[in-house]
Design a protein around this motif. Sequence first.
Motif, PDB file in Angstrom:
ATOM      1  N   TYR A  17      45.930  21.495 -54.843  1.00 34.56           N
ATOM      2  CA  TYR A  17      44.631  21.006 -54.378  1.00 34.56           C
ATOM      3  C   TYR A  17      43.657  20.901 -55.547  1.00 34.56           C
ATOM      4  CZ  TYR A  17      45.871  21.548 -49.445  1.00 34.56           C
ATOM      5  OH  TYR A  17      46.455  21.431 -48.219  1.00 34.56           O
ATOM      6  N   ALA A  18      43.712  21.867 -56.461  1.00 24.41           N
ATOM      7  CA  ALA A  18      42.811  21.847 -57.621  1.00 24.41           C
ATOM      8  C   ALA A  18      43.033  20.598 -58.458  1.00 24.41           C
ATOM      9  CB  ALA A  18      43.000  23.098 -58.468  1.00 24.41           C
ATOM     10  N   GLN A  19      44.287  20.240 -58.680  1.00 24.05           N
ATOM     11  CA  GLN A  19      44.575  19.027 -59.450  1.00 24.05           C
ATOM     12  C   GLN A  19      44.090  17.790 -58.697  1.00 24.05           C
ATOM     13  OE1 GLN A  19      48.778  20.015 -59.808  1.00 24.05           O
ATOM     14  NE2 GLN A  19      48.584  19.786 -62.026  1.00 24.05           N
ATOM     15  N   LEU A  20      44.314  17.747 -57.417  1.00 20.48           N
ATOM     16  CA  LEU A  20      43.887  16.601 -56.614  1.00 20.48           C
ATOM     17  C   LEU A  20      42.375  16.463 -56.633  1.00 20.48           C
ATOM     18  CD1 LEU A  20      44.523  14.296 -54.616  1.00 20.48           C
ATOM     19  CD2 LEU A  20      44.493  16.007 -52.788  1.00 20.48           C
ATOM     20  N   ASP A  21      41.677  17.569 -56.440  1.00 21.38           N
ATOM     21  CA  ASP A  21      40.222  17.520 -56.323  1.00 21.38           C
ATOM     22  C   ASP A  21      39.498  17.428 -57.662  1.00 21.38           C
ATOM     23  OD1 ASP A  21      40.552  17.701 -53.585  1.00 21.38           O
ATOM     24  OD2 ASP A  21      40.295  19.874 -53.550  1.00 21.38           O
ATOM     25  N   SER A  22      40.036  18.056 -58.694  1.00 20.21           N
ATOM     26  CA  SER A  22      39.322  18.143 -59.968  1.00 20.21           C
ATOM     27  C   SER A  22      39.775  17.149 -61.023  1.00 20.21           C
ATOM     28  CB  SER A  22      39.466  19.555 -60.550  1.00 20.21           C
ATOM     29  OG  SER A  22      38.941  20.489 -59.667  1.00 20.21           O
ATOM     30  N   HIS A  23      41.046  16.798 -61.004  1.00 20.57           N
ATOM     31  CA  HIS A  23      41.591  16.019 -62.110  1.00 20.57           C
ATOM     32  C   HIS A  23      41.830  14.547 -61.788  1.00 20.57           C
ATOM     33  CE1 HIS A  23      41.931  19.683 -64.357  1.00 20.57           C
ATOM     34  NE2 HIS A  23      42.648  20.234 -63.398  1.00 20.57           N
ATOM     35  N   ILE A  24      41.730  14.189 -60.533  1.00 23.87           N
ATOM     36  CA  ILE A  24      41.902  12.783 -60.162  1.00 23.87           C
ATOM     37  C   ILE A  24      40.576  12.297 -59.592  1.00 23.87           C
ATOM     38  CG2 ILE A  24      43.170  11.110 -58.773  1.00 23.87           C
ATOM     39  CD1 ILE A  24      45.503  13.104 -58.685  1.00 23.87           C
ATOM     40  N   PRO A  25      39.813  11.527 -60.372  1.00 22.63           N
ATOM     41  CA  PRO A  25      38.500  11.079 -59.902  1.00 22.63           C
ATOM     42  C   PRO A  25      38.607  10.067 -58.750  1.00 22.63           C
ATOM     43  CG  PRO A  25      39.026  10.064 -62.008  1.00 22.63           C
ATOM     44  CD  PRO A  25      40.124  11.045 -61.714  1.00 22.63           C
ATOM     45  N   ASP A  26      37.534   9.995 -57.960  1.00 21.42           N
ATOM     46  CA  ASP A  26      37.491   9.035 -56.848  1.00 21.42           C
ATOM     47  C   ASP A  26      37.696   7.600 -57.334  1.00 21.42           C
ATOM     48  OD1 ASP A  26      37.066  11.093 -55.088  1.00 21.42           O
ATOM     49  OD2 ASP A  26      34.972  10.613 -54.675  1.00 21.42           O
ATOM     50  N   SER A  27      37.318   7.328 -58.577  1.00 22.44           N
ATOM     51  CA  SER A  27      37.496   5.965 -59.097  1.00 22.44           C
ATOM     52  C   SER A  27      38.976   5.616 -59.251  1.00 22.44           C
ATOM     53  CB  SER A  27      36.782   5.806 -60.437  1.00 22.44           C
ATOM     54  OG  SER A  27      37.312   6.720 -61.389  1.00 22.44           O
ATOM     55  N   GLU A  28      39.844   6.615 -59.436  1.00 22.78           N
ATOM     56  CA  GLU A  28      41.274   6.366 -59.563  1.00 22.78           C
ATOM     57  C   GLU A  28      41.986   6.447 -58.218  1.00 22.78           C
ATOM     58  OE1 GLU A  28      43.529   8.401 -62.544  1.00 22.78           O
ATOM     59  OE2 GLU A  28      41.838   8.436 -63.920  1.00 22.78           O
ATOM     60  N   LEU A  29      41.523   7.340 -57.354  1.00 25.90           N
ATOM     61  CA  LEU A  29      42.131   7.521 -56.042  1.00 25.90           C
ATOM     62  C   LEU A  29      40.995   7.706 -55.035  1.00 25.90           C
ATOM     63  CD1 LEU A  29      44.708   7.802 -54.355  1.00 25.90           C
ATOM     64  CD2 LEU A  29      44.640  10.257 -54.820  1.00 25.90           C
ATOM     65  N   PRO A  30      40.509   6.599 -54.470  1.00 28.68           N
ATOM     66  CA  PRO A  30      39.377   6.679 -53.542  1.00 28.68           C
ATOM     67  C   PRO A  30      39.687   7.550 -52.320  1.00 28.68           C
ATOM     68  CG  PRO A  30      39.818   4.404 -54.163  1.00 28.68           C
ATOM     69  CD  PRO A  30      40.964   5.232 -54.668  1.00 28.68           C
ATOM     70  N   ARG A  31      38.680   8.292 -51.899  1.00 29.83           N
ATOM     71  CA  ARG A  31      38.800   9.137 -50.711  1.00 29.83           C
ATOM     72  C   ARG A  31      37.896   8.609 -49.611  1.00 29.83           C
ATOM     73  NH1 ARG A  31      39.935  11.450 -55.805  1.00 29.83           N
ATOM     74  NH2 ARG A  31      40.873  13.476 -55.598  1.00 29.83           N
ATOM     75  N   THR A  32      38.289   8.868 -48.381  1.00 36.08           N
ATOM     76  CA  THR A  32      37.468   8.574 -47.219  1.00 36.08           C
ATOM     77  C   THR A  32      37.110   9.910 -46.597  1.00 36.08           C
ATOM     78  OG1 THR A  32      38.624   6.490 -46.844  1.00 36.08           O
ATOM     79  CG2 THR A  32      37.419   7.409 -44.979  1.00 36.08           C
ATOM     80  N   ARG A  33      35.819  10.148 -46.415  1.00 35.16           N
ATOM     81  CA  ARG A  33      35.385  11.420 -45.833  1.00 35.16           C
ATOM     82  C   ARG A  33      34.793  11.162 -44.454  1.00 35.16           C
ATOM     83  NH1 ARG A  33      34.785  11.422 -51.264  1.00 35.16           N
ATOM     84  NH2 ARG A  33      35.632  13.208 -52.363  1.00 35.16           N
ATOM     85  N   MET A  34      35.344  11.860 -43.451  1.00 32.39           N
ATOM     86  CA  MET A  34      34.872  11.720 -42.078  1.00 32.39           C
ATOM     87  C   MET A  34      34.882  13.084 -41.396  1.00 32.39           C
ATOM     88  SD  MET A  34      36.751   8.239 -40.726  1.00 32.39           S
ATOM     89  CE  MET A  34      38.400   8.837 -41.029  1.00 32.39           C
ATOM     90  N   ASN A  35      33.780  13.410 -40.757  1.00 34.25           N
ATOM     91  CA  ASN A  35      33.686  14.643 -39.968  1.00 34.25           C
ATOM     92  C   ASN A  35      34.157  15.879 -40.741  1.00 34.25           C
ATOM     93  OD1 ASN A  35      32.794  13.130 -37.752  1.00 34.25           O
ATOM     94  ND2 ASN A  35      34.900  12.670 -37.171  1.00 34.25           N
ATOM     95  N   GLY A  36      33.808  15.960 -42.015  1.00 36.14           N
ATOM     96  CA  GLY A  36      34.167  17.120 -42.808  1.00 36.14           C
ATOM     97  C   GLY A  36      35.595  17.133 -43.323  1.00 36.14           C
ATOM     98  N   HIS A  37      36.334  16.047 -43.101  1.00 34.83           N
ATOM     99  CA  HIS A  37      37.715  15.960 -43.572  1.00 34.83           C
ATOM    100  C   HIS A  37      37.821  14.853 -44.610  1.00 34.83           C
ATOM    101  CE1 HIS A  37      39.125  18.659 -40.450  1.00 34.83           C
ATOM    102  NE2 HIS A  37      38.330  18.002 -39.606  1.00 34.83           N
ATOM    103  N   THR A  38      38.765  15.003 -45.526  1.00 35.86           N
ATOM    104  CA  THR A  38      38.973  14.024 -46.583  1.00 35.86           C
ATOM    105  C   THR A  38      40.339  13.390 -46.409  1.00 35.86           C
ATOM    106  OG1 THR A  38      37.591  15.320 -48.086  1.00 35.86           O
ATOM    107  CG2 THR A  38      39.046  13.685 -49.083  1.00 35.86           C
ATOM    108  N   PHE A  39      40.367  12.058 -46.492  1.00 40.65           N
ATOM    109  CA  PHE A  39      41.599  11.302 -46.338  1.00 40.65           C
ATOM    110  C   PHE A  39      41.763  10.319 -47.493  1.00 40.65           C
ATOM    111  CE2 PHE A  39      39.963  12.300 -42.132  1.00 40.65           C
ATOM    112  CZ  PHE A  39      41.050  12.893 -41.527  1.00 40.65           C
ATOM    113  N   VAL A  40      42.984   9.891 -47.708  1.00 43.54           N
ATOM    114  CA  VAL A  40      43.304   8.841 -48.679  1.00 43.54           C
ATOM    115  C   VAL A  40      44.104   7.790 -47.916  1.00 43.54           C
ATOM    116  CG1 VAL A  40      44.593   8.291 -50.776  1.00 43.54           C
ATOM    117  CG2 VAL A  40      43.331  10.439 -50.625  1.00 43.54           C
ATOM    118  N   THR A  41      43.767   6.520 -48.110  1.00 43.98           N
ATOM    119  CA  THR A  41      44.539   5.490 -47.417  1.00 43.98           C
ATOM    120  C   THR A  41      45.906   5.348 -48.071  1.00 43.98           C
ATOM    121  OG1 THR A  41      43.796   3.618 -48.761  1.00 43.98           O
ATOM    122  CG2 THR A  41      42.440   4.175 -46.835  1.00 43.98           C
TER     123      THR A  41
END
Length: 86
Positions: free
Chosen positions: A31-55
């Motif tokens: 999770y640390a690598q996903l959250d800290s080392h991969i920026p949203d510009s490289e792997l966009p996230r969708t945040r809904m109702n307190g949850h984070t998703f990737v298409t």
Amino acid sequence: MKSNIILEIVEFPEETLLTRAQVKAILKISYAQLDSHIPDSELPRTRMNGHTFVTRDDLAAYIQAHRSIGKKPVAAQRAKQEGEAC
């Protein structure tokens, strides 16, 4: 290795949005690598109702962009080749 990752994406055929846990498992990272080392510009996230998703498409594009032939990612090699062609 590429075929293993693609097979793992296929394991969730009905899902367009993948959870952080699914993305973490597919990429075989923490999770640390996903959250800290991969920026949203490289792997966009969708945040809904307190949850984070990737298409699924964004994850596939991220994986494709980070494929490597030798030591450099394919995207960097293509950019270099295009620059030489001009």
